[in-house]
Write a protein that holds these residues in place. Structure first.
Motif, PDB file in Angstrom:
ATOM      1  N   PRO A 135       0.844  -1.194   0.000  1.00 32.22           N
ATOM      2  CA  PRO A 135       0.000   0.000   0.000  1.00 32.22           C
ATOM      3  C   PRO A 135       0.886   1.253   0.000  1.00 32.22           C
ATOM      4  CG  PRO A 135       0.036  -0.989   2.175  1.00 32.22           C
ATOM      5  CD  PRO A 135       0.802  -1.899   1.265  1.00 32.22           C
ATOM      6  N   VAL A 136       0.615   2.131  -0.899  1.00 36.79           N
ATOM      7  CA  VAL A 136       1.397   3.359  -1.013  1.00 36.79           C
ATOM      8  C   VAL A 136       0.467   4.525  -0.714  1.00 36.79           C
ATOM      9  CG1 VAL A 136       2.766   4.816  -2.549  1.00 36.79           C
ATOM     10  CG2 VAL A 136       2.874   2.330  -2.740  1.00 36.79           C
ATOM     11  N   GLN A 137       0.913   5.305   0.178  1.00 32.72           N
ATOM     12  CA  GLN A 137       0.134   6.495   0.489  1.00 32.72           C
ATOM     13  C   GLN A 137       0.299   7.501  -0.627  1.00 32.72           C
ATOM     14  OE1 GLN A 137       1.615   7.939   4.177  1.00 32.72           O
ATOM     15  NE2 GLN A 137       1.165   6.051   5.295  1.00 32.72           N
ATOM     16  N   ARG A 138      -0.636   8.331  -0.702  1.00 33.60           N
ATOM     17  CA  ARG A 138      -0.551   9.384  -1.698  1.00 33.60           C
ATOM     18  C   ARG A 138       0.668  10.239  -1.377  1.00 33.60           C
ATOM     19  NH1 ARG A 138      -3.447  10.064  -5.529  1.00 33.60           N
ATOM     20  NH2 ARG A 138      -4.917  11.474  -6.247  1.00 33.60           N
ATOM     21  N   LEU A 139       1.488  10.439  -2.406  1.00 35.00           N
ATOM     22  CA  LEU A 139       2.705  11.209  -2.208  1.00 35.00           C
ATOM     23  C   LEU A 139       2.365  12.685  -2.101  1.00 35.00           C
ATOM     24  CD1 LEU A 139       5.028   9.429  -4.767  1.00 35.00           C
ATOM     25  CD2 LEU A 139       4.794   8.973  -2.343  1.00 35.00           C
ATOM     26  N   ALA A 140       2.904  13.256  -1.097  1.00 31.94           N
ATOM     27  CA  ALA A 140       2.667  14.683  -0.887  1.00 31.94           C
ATOM     28  C   ALA A 140       3.971  15.425  -1.094  1.00 31.94           C
ATOM     29  CB  ALA A 140       2.131  14.926   0.523  1.00 31.94           C
ATOM     30  N   VAL A 141       3.899  16.483  -1.823  1.00 26.83           N
ATOM     31  CA  VAL A 141       5.087  17.277  -2.119  1.00 26.83           C
ATOM     32  C   VAL A 141       5.657  17.872  -0.836  1.00 26.83           C
ATOM     33  CG1 VAL A 141       5.962  19.270  -3.397  1.00 26.83           C
ATOM     34  CG2 VAL A 141       4.198  17.819  -4.392  1.00 26.83           C
ATOM     35  N   GLY A 142       4.832  18.179   0.056  1.00 27.70           N
ATOM     36  CA  GLY A 142       5.300  18.802   1.279  1.00 27.70           C
ATOM     37  C   GLY A 142       5.841  17.801   2.286  1.00 27.70           C
ATOM     38  N   GLN A 143       5.679  16.474   2.027  1.00 30.25           N
ATOM     39  CA  GLN A 143       6.163  15.452   2.959  1.00 30.25           C
ATOM     40  C   GLN A 143       7.094  14.480   2.234  1.00 30.25           C
ATOM     41  OE1 GLN A 143       2.537  13.717   4.287  1.00 30.25           O
ATOM     42  NE2 GLN A 143       2.446  15.026   6.093  1.00 30.25           N
ATOM     43  N   PRO A 144       8.386  14.772   2.183  1.00 34.58           N
ATOM     44  CA  PRO A 144       9.324  13.889   1.499  1.00 34.58           C
ATOM     45  C   PRO A 144       9.411  12.506   2.135  1.00 34.58           C
ATOM     46  CG  PRO A 144      10.389  15.954   2.154  1.00 34.58           C
ATOM     47  CD  PRO A 144       9.003  15.974   2.682  1.00 34.58           C
TER      48      PRO A 144
ATOM     49  N   ILE B 156       7.594   9.253   0.497  1.00 29.38           N
ATOM     50  CA  ILE B 156       8.168   8.474  -0.618  1.00 29.38           C
ATOM     51  C   ILE B 156       9.141   7.412  -0.117  1.00 29.38           C
ATOM     52  CG2 ILE B 156      10.185   9.900  -1.132  1.00 29.38           C
ATOM     53  CD1 ILE B 156       9.402   9.647  -4.076  1.00 29.38           C
ATOM     54  N   LEU B 157       9.496   7.444   1.145  1.00 24.18           N
ATOM     55  CA  LEU B 157      10.492   6.531   1.699  1.00 24.18           C
ATOM     56  C   LEU B 157      10.069   5.063   1.614  1.00 24.18           C
ATOM     57  CD1 LEU B 157      13.209   6.384   3.073  1.00 24.18           C
ATOM     58  CD2 LEU B 157      12.047   6.582   5.267  1.00 24.18           C
ATOM     59  N   THR B 158       8.845   4.737   1.965  1.00 26.71           N
ATOM     60  CA  THR B 158       8.389   3.340   1.943  1.00 26.71           C
ATOM     61  C   THR B 158       8.437   2.757   0.536  1.00 26.71           C
ATOM     62  OG1 THR B 158       6.992   3.743   3.863  1.00 26.71           O
ATOM     63  CG2 THR B 158       6.494   1.794   2.552  1.00 26.71           C
ATOM     64  N   PRO B 159       7.896   3.398  -0.466  1.00 33.14           N
ATOM     65  CA  PRO B 159       7.999   2.818  -1.821  1.00 33.14           C
ATOM     66  C   PRO B 159       9.442   2.689  -2.303  1.00 33.14           C
ATOM     67  CG  PRO B 159       6.433   4.631  -1.808  1.00 33.14           C
ATOM     68  CD  PRO B 159       7.063   4.579  -0.457  1.00 33.14           C
ATOM     69  N   LEU B 160      10.282   3.634  -1.944  1.00 33.52           N
ATOM     70  CA  LEU B 160      11.687   3.549  -2.364  1.00 33.52           C
ATOM     71  C   LEU B 160      12.385   2.359  -1.720  1.00 33.52           C
ATOM     72  CD1 LEU B 160      12.930   7.245  -2.455  1.00 33.52           C
ATOM     73  CD2 LEU B 160      12.608   5.684  -4.367  1.00 33.52           C
ATOM     74  N   VAL B 161      12.109   2.123  -0.456  1.00 34.53           N
ATOM     75  CA  VAL B 161      12.715   0.976   0.231  1.00 34.53           C
ATOM     76  C   VAL B 161      12.250  -0.324  -0.418  1.00 34.53           C
ATOM     77  CG1 VAL B 161      12.759  -0.300   2.405  1.00 34.53           C
ATOM     78  CG2 VAL B 161      13.112   2.176   2.400  1.00 34.53           C
ATOM     79  N   LEU B 162      10.956  -0.418  -0.734  1.00 33.84           N
ATOM     80  CA  LEU B 162      10.430  -1.615  -1.398  1.00 33.84           C
ATOM     81  C   LEU B 162      11.051  -1.817  -2.779  1.00 33.84           C
ATOM     82  CD1 LEU B 162       6.648  -1.443  -0.443  1.00 33.84           C
ATOM     83  CD2 LEU B 162       8.316  -3.131   0.294  1.00 33.84           C
ATOM     84  N   LEU B 163      11.174  -0.757  -3.537  1.00 29.89           N
ATOM     85  CA  LEU B 163      11.785  -0.869  -4.869  1.00 29.89           C
ATOM     86  C   LEU B 163      13.262  -1.247  -4.777  1.00 29.89           C
ATOM     87  CD1 LEU B 163      10.108   2.093  -6.767  1.00 29.89           C
ATOM     88  CD2 LEU B 163       9.756  -0.355  -7.119  1.00 29.89           C
ATOM     89  N   MET B 164      13.961  -0.699  -3.821  1.00 26.73           N
ATOM     90  CA  MET B 164      15.381  -1.048  -3.662  1.00 26.73           C
ATOM     91  C   MET B 164      15.533  -2.515  -3.258  1.00 26.73           C
ATOM     92  SD  MET B 164      17.004   1.545  -4.598  1.00 26.73           S
ATOM     93  CE  MET B 164      18.646   1.221  -4.093  1.00 26.73           C
TER      94      MET B 164
END
Length: 168
Positions: A17-26, A29-37
């Motif tokens: 599950p990916v939360q909606r990415l918010a520009v104001g909250q970097p 994006i951490l969870t999807p990046l960790v999963l992709l890595m």
């Protein structure tokens, strides 16, 4: 996020599950990046291990081929030496620049030399020691030479011819 791939005859899927990415909250994006890595690391590991297994198989086959070739070479070398030593005529193998590498026993018998006396010497040294420039001597034993591509000197006289010509 959902991804599916076919590997090793099975369908593998990854969903998170990916939360909606918010520009104001970097940090979002951490969870999807960790999963992709993690997925990328797994795929790379799978490919590297597969390549290593294939290379290991090829190396094992190459080692078997090399062992068979070495065995064949040793047998061929033994056959050659047996034939070379049993020749009726004398022969000496030299390097391309004329240094003696190997002689057969008839060559040594014709010239009344031993292997230690000719090993590593230049063929001209042996010729100078043994040849007097007169007819009927051992010079005939040095006359036959093959083309430069085959560095072999043959003693072209037999023991009987050497005895008749006064070479013994």
């Amino acid at each position: 996020m959902y991804s599916e791939t076919d590997r090793l005859g099975r369908n593998w899927s990854l969903s998170a599950p990916v939360q909606r990415l918010a520009v104001g909250q970097p940090a979002s994006i951490l969870t999807p990046l960790v999963l992709l890595m993690g997925l990328l690391a797994g795929i790379l590991t799978y490919r590297l291990v597969g390549d290593q297994l294939r290379l290991t198989g090829r190396l094992l086959q190459s080692n078997e081929d090399l062992s068979a070739s070495q065995s064949y070479l040793q047998q061929s070398r033994a056959d050659f030496l047996a034939i070379f030593q049993s020749m009726d005529g004398g022969a000496a193998f030299t390097t391309p620049d004329g240094f003696i590498r190997m002689t057969n026993r008839h060559y040594l018998e014709l010239l009344h030399l031993d292997a230690a006396a000719v090993a590593g010497k230049h063929i001209d040294e042996i010729r100078q020691q043994m040849v007097v420039n007169r007819p009927g001597n051992r010079e005939a034993c040095f006359r036959v030479k093959l083309p430069k591509s085959i560095p072999v000197w043959f003693a072209s006289c037999t023991a009987a011819q050497a005895a008749i010509s006064g070479a013994s």
